[in-house]
Structure formats: C-alpha cells, structure tokens
Design a protein around this motif. Structure first.
Motif, PDB file in Angstrom:
ATOM      1  N   TYR A 325       0.817  -1.210   0.000  1.00  0.00           N
ATOM      2  CA  TYR A 325       0.000   0.000   0.000  1.00  0.00           C
ATOM      3  C   TYR A 325       0.856   1.268   0.000  1.00  0.00           C
ATOM      4  O   TYR A 325       0.449   2.302  -0.546  1.00  0.00           O
ATOM      5  CB  TYR A 325      -0.904  -0.012   1.230  1.00  0.00           C
ATOM      6  N   TYR A 326       2.052   1.198   0.567  1.00  0.00           N
ATOM      7  CA  TYR A 326       2.819   2.410   0.862  1.00  0.00           C
ATOM      8  C   TYR A 326       3.927   2.725  -0.133  1.00  0.00           C
ATOM      9  O   TYR A 326       4.366   3.880  -0.204  1.00  0.00           O
ATOM     10  CB  TYR A 326       3.441   2.292   2.260  1.00  0.00           C
ATOM     11  N   VAL A 327       4.446   1.737  -0.868  1.00  0.00           N
ATOM     12  CA  VAL A 327       5.659   1.961  -1.659  1.00  0.00           C
ATOM     13  C   VAL A 327       5.324   2.376  -3.087  1.00  0.00           C
ATOM     14  O   VAL A 327       4.216   2.145  -3.587  1.00  0.00           O
ATOM     15  CB  VAL A 327       6.564   0.712  -1.656  1.00  0.00           C
ATOM     16  N   TRP A 328       6.330   2.978  -3.732  1.00  0.00           N
ATOM     17  CA  TRP A 328       6.163   3.519  -5.080  1.00  0.00           C
ATOM     18  C   TRP A 328       7.353   3.139  -5.944  1.00  0.00           C
ATOM     19  O   TRP A 328       8.494   3.136  -5.480  1.00  0.00           O
ATOM     20  CB  TRP A 328       6.047   5.043  -5.045  1.00  0.00           C
ATOM     21  N   THR A 329       7.070   2.880  -7.216  1.00  0.00           N
ATOM     22  CA  THR A 329       8.132   2.747  -8.224  1.00  0.00           C
ATOM     23  C   THR A 329       8.161   4.032  -9.043  1.00  0.00           C
ATOM     24  O   THR A 329       7.168   4.778  -9.093  1.00  0.00           O
ATOM     25  CB  THR A 329       7.866   1.565  -9.159  1.00  0.00           C
ATOM     26  N   TRP A 344      10.638  15.490 -10.170  1.00  0.00           N
ATOM     27  CA  TRP A 344      10.910  16.281  -8.964  1.00  0.00           C
ATOM     28  C   TRP A 344      10.719  15.434  -7.706  1.00  0.00           C
ATOM     29  O   TRP A 344      11.551  15.446  -6.798  1.00  0.00           O
ATOM     30  CB  TRP A 344       9.967  17.492  -8.960  1.00  0.00           C
ATOM     31  N   VAL A 345       9.625  14.665  -7.647  1.00  0.00           N
ATOM     32  CA  VAL A 345       9.348  13.840  -6.472  1.00  0.00           C
ATOM     33  C   VAL A 345      10.337  12.685  -6.364  1.00  0.00           C
ATOM     34  O   VAL A 345      10.766  12.321  -5.260  1.00  0.00           O
ATOM     35  CB  VAL A 345       7.898  13.316  -6.510  1.00  0.00           C
ATOM     36  N   ILE A 346      10.712  12.100  -7.494  1.00  0.00           N
ATOM     37  CA  ILE A 346      11.672  10.995  -7.468  1.00  0.00           C
ATOM     38  C   ILE A 346      12.982  11.439  -6.830  1.00  0.00           C
ATOM     39  O   ILE A 346      13.581  10.713  -6.025  1.00  0.00           O
ATOM     40  CB  ILE A 346      11.891  10.445  -8.898  1.00  0.00           C
ATOM     41  N   GLU A 347      13.407  12.640  -7.145  1.00  0.00           N
ATOM     42  CA  GLU A 347      14.640  13.158  -6.538  1.00  0.00           C
ATOM     43  C   GLU A 347      14.408  13.593  -5.092  1.00  0.00           C
ATOM     44  O   GLU A 347      15.203  13.275  -4.197  1.00  0.00           O
ATOM     45  CB  GLU A 347      15.160  14.343  -7.354  1.00  0.00           C
ATOM     46  N   LEU A 348      13.311  14.298  -4.840  1.00  0.00           N
ATOM     47  CA  LEU A 348      13.034  14.813  -3.500  1.00  0.00           C
ATOM     48  C   LEU A 348      12.886  13.689  -2.491  1.00  0.00           C
ATOM     49  O   LEU A 348      13.402  13.777  -1.364  1.00  0.00           O
ATOM     50  CB  LEU A 348      11.748  15.654  -3.533  1.00  0.00           C
ATOM     51  N   CYS A 349      12.189  12.604  -2.876  1.00  0.00           N
ATOM     52  CA  CYS A 349      11.840  11.530  -1.939  1.00  0.00           C
ATOM     53  C   CYS A 349      12.711  10.294  -2.091  1.00  0.00           C
ATOM     54  O   CYS A 349      12.387   9.243  -1.529  1.00  0.00           O
ATOM     55  CB  CYS A 349      10.361  11.167  -2.105  1.00  0.00           C
ATOM     56  N   ASP A 350      13.813  10.412  -2.842  1.00  0.00           N
ATOM     57  CA  ASP A 350      14.791   9.337  -2.994  1.00  0.00           C
ATOM     58  C   ASP A 350      14.132   8.033  -3.449  1.00  0.00           C
ATOM     59  O   ASP A 350      14.257   6.983  -2.815  1.00  0.00           O
ATOM     60  CB  ASP A 350      15.553   9.103  -1.681  1.00  0.00           C
ATOM     61  N   VAL A 351      13.428   8.116  -4.558  1.00  0.00           N
ATOM     62  CA  VAL A 351      12.784   6.927  -5.132  1.00  0.00           C
ATOM     63  C   VAL A 351      13.819   6.225  -6.009  1.00  0.00           C
ATOM     64  O   VAL A 351      13.844   6.378  -7.229  1.00  0.00           O
ATOM     65  CB  VAL A 351      11.512   7.305  -5.907  1.00  0.00           C
ATOM     66  N   SER A 352      14.675   5.445  -5.346  1.00  0.00           N
ATOM     67  CA  SER A 352      15.832   4.837  -6.007  1.00  0.00           C
ATOM     68  C   SER A 352      15.914   3.344  -5.746  1.00  0.00           C
ATOM     69  O   SER A 352      16.997   2.765  -5.791  1.00  0.00           O
ATOM     70  CB  SER A 352      17.118   5.519  -5.525  1.00  0.00           C
ATOM     71  N   GLY A 353      14.762   2.730  -5.441  1.00  0.00           N
ATOM     72  CA  GLY A 353      14.781   1.301  -5.167  1.00  0.00           C
ATOM     73  C   GLY A 353      15.192   0.974  -3.753  1.00  0.00           C
ATOM     74  O   GLY A 353      15.870  -0.017  -3.508  1.00  0.00           O
ATOM     75  N   THR A 354      14.756   1.795  -2.791  1.00  0.00           N
ATOM     76  CA  THR A 354      15.180   1.594  -1.403  1.00  0.00           C
ATOM     77  C   THR A 354      14.499   0.410  -0.739  1.00  0.00           C
ATOM     78  O   THR A 354      14.945  -0.049   0.315  1.00  0.00           O
ATOM     79  CB  THR A 354      14.891   2.855  -0.569  1.00  0.00           C
ATOM     80  N   PHE A 355      13.397  -0.108  -1.334  1.00  0.00           N
ATOM     81  CA  PHE A 355      12.698  -1.233  -0.722  1.00  0.00           C
ATOM     82  C   PHE A 355      12.960  -2.519  -1.503  1.00  0.00           C
ATOM     83  O   PHE A 355      14.084  -2.998  -1.542  1.00  0.00           O
ATOM     84  CB  PHE A 355      11.200  -0.932  -0.602  1.00  0.00           C
ATOM     85  N   GLU A 356      11.980  -3.079  -2.141  1.00  0.00           N
ATOM     86  CA  GLU A 356      12.122  -4.341  -2.859  1.00  0.00           C
ATOM     87  C   GLU A 356      11.544  -4.215  -4.258  1.00  0.00           C
ATOM     88  O   GLU A 356      10.612  -3.444  -4.491  1.00  0.00           O
ATOM     89  CB  GLU A 356      11.393  -5.476  -2.113  1.00  0.00           C
ATOM     90  N   HIS A 357      12.095  -4.990  -5.202  1.00  0.00           N
ATOM     91  CA  HIS A 357      11.567  -5.082  -6.565  1.00  0.00           C
ATOM     92  C   HIS A 357      11.474  -3.718  -7.233  1.00  0.00           C
ATOM     93  O   HIS A 357      10.526  -3.437  -7.975  1.00  0.00           O
ATOM     94  CB  HIS A 357      10.193  -5.764  -6.564  1.00  0.00           C
ATOM     95  N   GLY A 358      12.470  -2.867  -6.978  1.00  0.00           N
ATOM     96  CA  GLY A 358      12.515  -1.556  -7.604  1.00  0.00           C
ATOM     97  C   GLY A 358      11.625  -0.515  -6.977  1.00  0.00           C
ATOM     98  O   GLY A 358      11.590   0.631  -7.436  1.00  0.00           O
ATOM     99  N   ALA A 359      10.884  -0.892  -5.934  1.00  0.00           N
ATOM    100  CA  ALA A 359      10.006   0.058  -5.246  1.00  0.00           C
ATOM    101  C   ALA A 359      10.759   0.778  -4.137  1.00  0.00           C
ATOM    102  O   ALA A 359      11.812   0.325  -3.674  1.00  0.00           O
ATOM    103  CB  ALA A 359       8.788  -0.659  -4.676  1.00  0.00           C
ATOM    104  N   SER A 360      10.200   1.884  -3.705  1.00  0.00           N
ATOM    105  CA  SER A 360      10.832   2.695  -2.661  1.00  0.00           C
ATOM    106  C   SER A 360       9.793   3.186  -1.664  1.00  0.00           C
ATOM    107  O   SER A 360       8.616   3.384  -2.000  1.00  0.00           O
ATOM    108  CB  SER A 360      11.537   3.921  -3.265  1.00  0.00           C
ATOM    109  N   VAL A 361      10.266   3.394  -0.448  1.00  0.00           N
ATOM    110  CA  VAL A 361       9.484   4.096   0.564  1.00  0.00           C
ATOM    111  C   VAL A 361       9.810   5.578   0.434  1.00  0.00           C
ATOM    112  O   VAL A 361      10.980   5.958   0.320  1.00  0.00           O
ATOM    113  CB  VAL A 361       9.845   3.602   1.976  1.00  0.00           C
ATOM    114  N   LEU A 362       8.794   6.422   0.424  1.00  0.00           N
ATOM    115  CA  LEU A 362       9.042   7.855   0.277  1.00  0.00           C
ATOM    116  C   LEU A 362       9.720   8.410   1.524  1.00  0.00           C
ATOM    117  O   LEU A 362       9.296   8.143   2.645  1.00  0.00           O
ATOM    118  CB  LEU A 362       7.729   8.592   0.025  1.00  0.00           C
TER     119      LEU A 362
END
Length: 660
Positions: A325-329, A344-362
């Motif tokens: 429910y919470y993660v984003w690719t 802008w959001v990808i850079e601001l919120c470090d959407v760089s694959g910080t979780f699993e399967h290429g998804a990230s927690v903001l």
C-alpha cells in the motif's frame, strides 16, 4: 465452516475463524478438554498486524493435512497477545528462557496444567535453513508425549517453578543521581551518525526521548536536547514516517530509518505524538509542530472507530504483500503525475529502489524548495494511493492504548490550539468509561469492538494509562467526572494490583495463571508499573494524599535497577522520576482562561498536575483558589504551598525554568 473463534471480539482471532484447525480460545474449558483427552496443548499467540503470523497461518493453519494432525493430537488454543498481555508475558518469558529469543507468532506446547515444555516462534511449512518444519516439530512432540511423558511433565514443572520465582521485588529509588547517570549512559548508546540508540533494527525510542526532554528542562542539558532533536528529525524525515498521510510505522529495519516494518500501532503513534508536541513546546521547531499535527490527524482519520475510540493497528500487509500500500516505483509516479512533477518527487523523496523489486518508501530528507508544490503533489498521491487496497485494520479498542492516545491528544490539543483533538480525546474517554468499566464491580475490561466489551479483564497498564488520561483530560476541561473516574480506578489499582508493596500486572481477582506476572520494563509500550507511578504522582499532586504519594514511590522502586543499568528500557519510569525531581509542581487555574491553560501545559515541567476550572471545583488542589480582581488566576504550588497567583500568561511562564 467456522470454528469456535467465530464469536470472539478479537479481529486477530476472527482471522482464524475459518481455519480447519479446531481452535479454542484461552479458557478453562480448553484445558479441561486437554485433561479429559490427555492431549498436550498447542498455544499459538500473535496479533493481527503481525506479518509472520499471517505467513504461518497461510502455510500451516489453513493447510488441511496439518490441521487434521493438530486436531487429532493436540488441543489448539489461539490467543491475541493484545487482548491477553498476561498470557503473552508468561509464555514469552518461557520462550526466551528456553530458546534464547522470542517473537511472534509464538508457538508454545503445554501440559494440560498449562505448564510449558517446548517453545518456539515461527515454524516453516517445509524444512529450510536448518529449521525443522512445523509438521516435523509436531510429530516429534507427539512421540515424546507418548514415550517421555514423565520428562515432559518434569520440564513443565521446573520451568514454572524457576520463572515464577524470578519476580521483580521493589527496590531502590530513582534519585537525581540515577537520572543524571541514565542520561550519560544514553549518550554512550546514541548513534551520532543516524540518531536513535543502538543499531538495526531501530525502534522509535519515544519514552527515552520523553525522559531526555524532561531531563533537559530540569537541568538545562544541551546533550539531552540534541539527542532528542536529531532523533526526532531523522525519524520524521525517513521512510518509517508516512510522508503522505502521517503516522509512524512500527520500526525501521535499517539503522538509517529508511525502510520500515509497515504495521502502524496505536501505542507508537500516541507516544510519538506526545514526544513531538513536547519537543515543539521546548524548541518551537516547525518540524515538531508539523509532525505532531500530522500524527494527531492520522489518529483521527485512520484509527478512529465509529464509536469514538481508537483502533489498535493497521496491518503491514496488503493482498499478502508487505508494504504494498505504501511503496512507489518510478513508473507508478510517472503514471500519477506530470513528467516534471514525477522527476521532482523521485529526486526529493529518494525513489531509487530503497525497498524491494525496484520500489521505494518515500522519504523527505530535506524540506522541499517549493512547499506549495509538495502539498499539491502530496494530496494527489494520497488520492492515487487511496485507490489501492487498504491495509487491514485491527479495530478493537484497547483501554491502555486509548489512554495513551487520550493523554497525547489532550496535550496536543491544548498546546497547539487544536480543540478538535481535545474533543476526540473526550469521546474516546467516554467510550472506555461507558463500555469498558463495569459500574457494579468497578472492574475495567481491556478491550471492546464495535461497542461490545470483550471478556478479558484489564491489566495494570489499562487501569493506570486510562486513569492518567482521565486526569490530564480533567486538567484541560475542568469536568469533574474525569477526576472521579480516575480516583475510582486508582483506588481499585491499590486494592487489586499491589501486594506487600509490590505491583503485579494482573488483578488479585483475575484468572490465576501459572504465575502472576510483574514486568517493570518499558519496552514497546510503557510498563504498567511505570504508568502507575505516573498516575499516582498526578493524583497525589491534585489531592495531597499521602496514600497516593506512597503508591507512586512504591511504583518507581520497581524500575530503579533497570533505570540505573539499562535506561533504554526504563524510559517512562525515568520520565516520571524527572517530573518528581522537578517538584513535583501543581498548577491550579481558578476561572476559565485558555491562554493560562495553554501556558501551563506548554511551559511547566511535562507531567505537572494541572487543574483548571471554576473556583470551588471539588478537588483539594482548588481549595481556596479564587479569582484575582475578577480575572482567572494561576497558582503554582509544591505540596500545596503556593506562590503568589498570576493572571497574565507571560507571568506564569516566568514561574518555570527556561527551556532553552
């Protein structure tokens, strides 16, 4: 087809109501059946937001062959640890003693006399990594039950005898030297790089932060305030905090506060709301206020029940996937936003694959350079996320945790000038009073669901957390019914939970287990005895009663050894001791003055007893407290000896030690 769990009030047990396992609730009837059939008991303990509980349920409890084997050879009991913390505490002690560590799901095998002889946690469906499968464990225990029964009975008796004898006697005191030493020990445990204490996983140290804030206010310690500021900043900016809707997850799996274990617990968010409100009162840091308000809004928006209470938790899993429910690719963000906003959001919120399967927690490691743009995007992403399957909600109302939420919302509402928070706190308090309290016996029940009270009796933390909440709410509202409710509960606490100067976690008239638990450790939530120290300190300050003052001192004694040696596990006890060391003070405000009330809550040492209402309010602290020239007046007192009254908020603020 459903089993015996179909009629329970526990959402966790209801999750298992359609298992093929012939589950029993914890009850005398279950153990009578074990004695009649001469079968061992399989005790499975968990809670609704527990990821690995869901995994084991799917692998084993929903499996027809495994269920048939359990039904043939065992009497199986399912327990919600949140409804029966007394049962959980006893058998977790046994699990840690026999295995070396504990966790949930907890899998314990008992004799028909409820004595544990084999303990574990999660067992996989198939053998892996040197771990036996659940079926292999069952088969080996069935063989042992048949061929080594005398040894099994002996193990059970010895475990009960040894652990039951290890109860914590009250000893020592938490004096100012102990408080100073605890603050120094915490400095050695502090993570200077990423804040918090210790390494991964990192849990929000809410009660320790509460202690350090109170310590700073009493002593002026810059180190204490710095540890709080760094930890609160890192927690709020990392992935453990929900950057879109507010609210904190249970813990961070890494030391940088990036990836959470996604379940959201009421007690965590109540405790952290109080910490961020306190931090703002001390520092005026805008981040502190923002997080306090967003966390309070999360409680009201996502955990509030139709009856006005607060639900226990949100699950970590959605559709069987943790964090879905919470993660984003990056792809999902590009679908939801314009190209420029997505980048802008990808850079601001470090959407760089910080979780699993290429998804990230903001994350939000720094404030955005365009706040309006972020708020617009944040609202849009909330709308998109709302179309996903929402995590399961454990909507039982637990008295203790609602007490923590009532206290935090009341303080936040007064200090941040958000009256809707105080109103929500009042509604939750009324629900607990009207549904959980048995007027005929004075007994407080632990949990309810959909306005229907459960069968579990309240434990020490329920009585004392809710009593303290009533006293804080009384201080904010002047409604005498909250004072009266608290006094009745605290009188019953002395009668039912204290024996020979020692506090127990279960009432004398509650079900008698294999031993009577008493745990002074402040862990994920405050210990019942620490909450007792707090509530009795407040009540003693309002009444001048030696009886309540003695009860508070006896409660603090229980935590003295832990406070001196391991302060990370005595945060609430240390915080209460700080309030006592600062006086404890009392504030009586005669007449209705929101400004004086807000100043008292924000500027006085945290935990100071505050009474606010019309002159003549039937509380000892208000005796003789009158208006001054027809204006509301604040009296700052210590043991009922009061300074000259003041009528201006700035004069009241000067009565206290500066907090900066």
């Amino acid at each position: 087809m459903t089993n015996r769990l179909a009629h329970t009030t526990s959402p966790y047990l209801l999750q298992h109501a359609e298992n093929p396992v012939d589950w029993w609730e914890w009850s005398p009837e279950a153990f009578a059946e074990a004695r009649r059939s001469d079968k061992p008991v399989f005790l499975s303990v968990g809670y609704s937001a527990c990821h690995w509980c869901h995994v084991m349920a799917h692998e084993s409890f929903e499996d027809e062959a495994t269920a048939a084997y359990l039904n043939e050879h065992f009497v199986s009991i399912k327990v919600d640890r949140e409804e029966r913390p007394d049962v959980d505490a006893i058998y977790m002690s046994a699990t840690v003693a026999m295995v070396g560590q504990g966790g949930w799901p907890m899998s314990v095998f008992l004799t028909p006399d409820a004595e544990p002889f084999f303990c574990g946690t999660y067992f996989p469906q198939n053998p892996r990594g040197g771990m036996a499968s659940f079926r292999q464990v069952l088969e080996s225990l069935v063989d042992a039950w048949r061929t080594k029964r005398d040894q099994i009975d002996d193990i059970g008796r010895r475990v009960v005898g040894q652990l039951g004898a290890q109860q914590h006697a009250a000893e020592g005191a938490i004096d100012t030297a102990t408080l100073d030493h605890a603050a120094e020990l915490l400095k050695t445990d502090f993570d200077p790089a990423d804040a918090g204490f210790g390494g991964a996983p990192k849990f929000p140290p809410s009660m320790v932060l509460d202690f350090l804030l109170r310590h700073h206010r009493r002593t002026g310690s810059a180190d204490a305030l710095e540890m709080v500021a760094k930890t609160c900043d890192r927690m709020a900016r990392g992935g453990m905090y929900d950057q879109l809707a507010g609210g904190f997850a249970r813990y961070s799996v890494d030391r940088q506060w990036i990836v959470p274990h996604f379940e959201k617990m009421l007690y965590d968010n109540a405790l952290l709301l109080d910490v961020y409100t306190h931090w703002w009162a001390v520092s005026s840091d805008p981040l502190a206020r923002r997080i306090a308000e967003e966390t309070a809004d999360f409680l009201l928006t996502e955990l509030r029940t139709e009856e006005g209470g607060f639900a226990s938790a949100l699950d970590a899993d959605t559709e069987g996937v943790e964090g879905k429910y919470y993660v984003w690719t990056p792809e999902q963000l590009h679908e939801a936003l314009t190209e420029d906003d997505a980048h802008w959001v990808i850079e601001l919120c470090d959407v760089s694959g910080t979780f699993e399967h290429g998804a990230s927690v903001l994350q939000l490691r720094q404030d955005p350079d365009d706040s309006d743009r972020w708020q617009r995007i944040r609202a849009l992403l909330r709308e998109v996320r709302a179309r996903r399957t929402y995590p399961g909600r454990d909507d039982k109302v637990v008295a203790a945790w609602n007490g923590l939420a009532i206290t935090a919302l009341t303080r936040a509402g007064v200090i941040l000038d958000r009256p809707e928070y105080v109103e929500a706190a009042s509604q939750a308090a009324r629900l607990v009073r009207d549904v959980h309290v048995d007027d005929a016996t004075g007994r407080l029940h632990r949990a309810s669901r959909d306005g229907v009270v459960g069968t579990a009796h309240g434990v020490l933390e329920d009585y004392t957390a809710y009593a303290q909440a009533c006293l804080v709410l009384f201080g904010a509202s002047g409604n005498i019914e909250w004072y009266d409710t608290a006094q009745r509960l605290l009188d019953r606490t002395i009668e039912q939970f204290v024996a020979d100067g020692s506090y127990f976690d279960t009432a004398a008239d509650a079900e008698q287990l294999v031993w009577r638990p008493q745990d002074p450790t402040d862990n994920a939530s405050p210990a019942g005895v620490s909450l007792a120290a707090e509530a009795f300190t407040t009540m003693a300050s309002m009444t001048g009663s030696v009886r309540y003052e003695t009860a508070a001192a006896e409660a603090l004694k229980a935590s003295a050894t832990i406070a001196a040696r391991a302060p990370r596990f005595a945060g609430r006890a240390l915080a209460v001791a700080e309030t006592a060391a600062a006086g404890p003070l009392e504030i009586a405000i005669a007449g209705r003055s929101p400004e004086l009330l807000r100043t008292a809550f924000a500027a006085a040492p945290w935990g100071t007893a505050i009474v606010h209402g019309d002159p003549g309010l039937a509380v000892p602290l208000m005796d003789g407290r009158t208006l001054i020239q027809d204006q509301p007046a604040a009296y700052v007192c210590q043991k009922f000896t009061c300074r000259l009254p003041v009528v201006l908020p700035e004069d009241l603020r000067r009565e206290f030690r500066p907090v900066n």
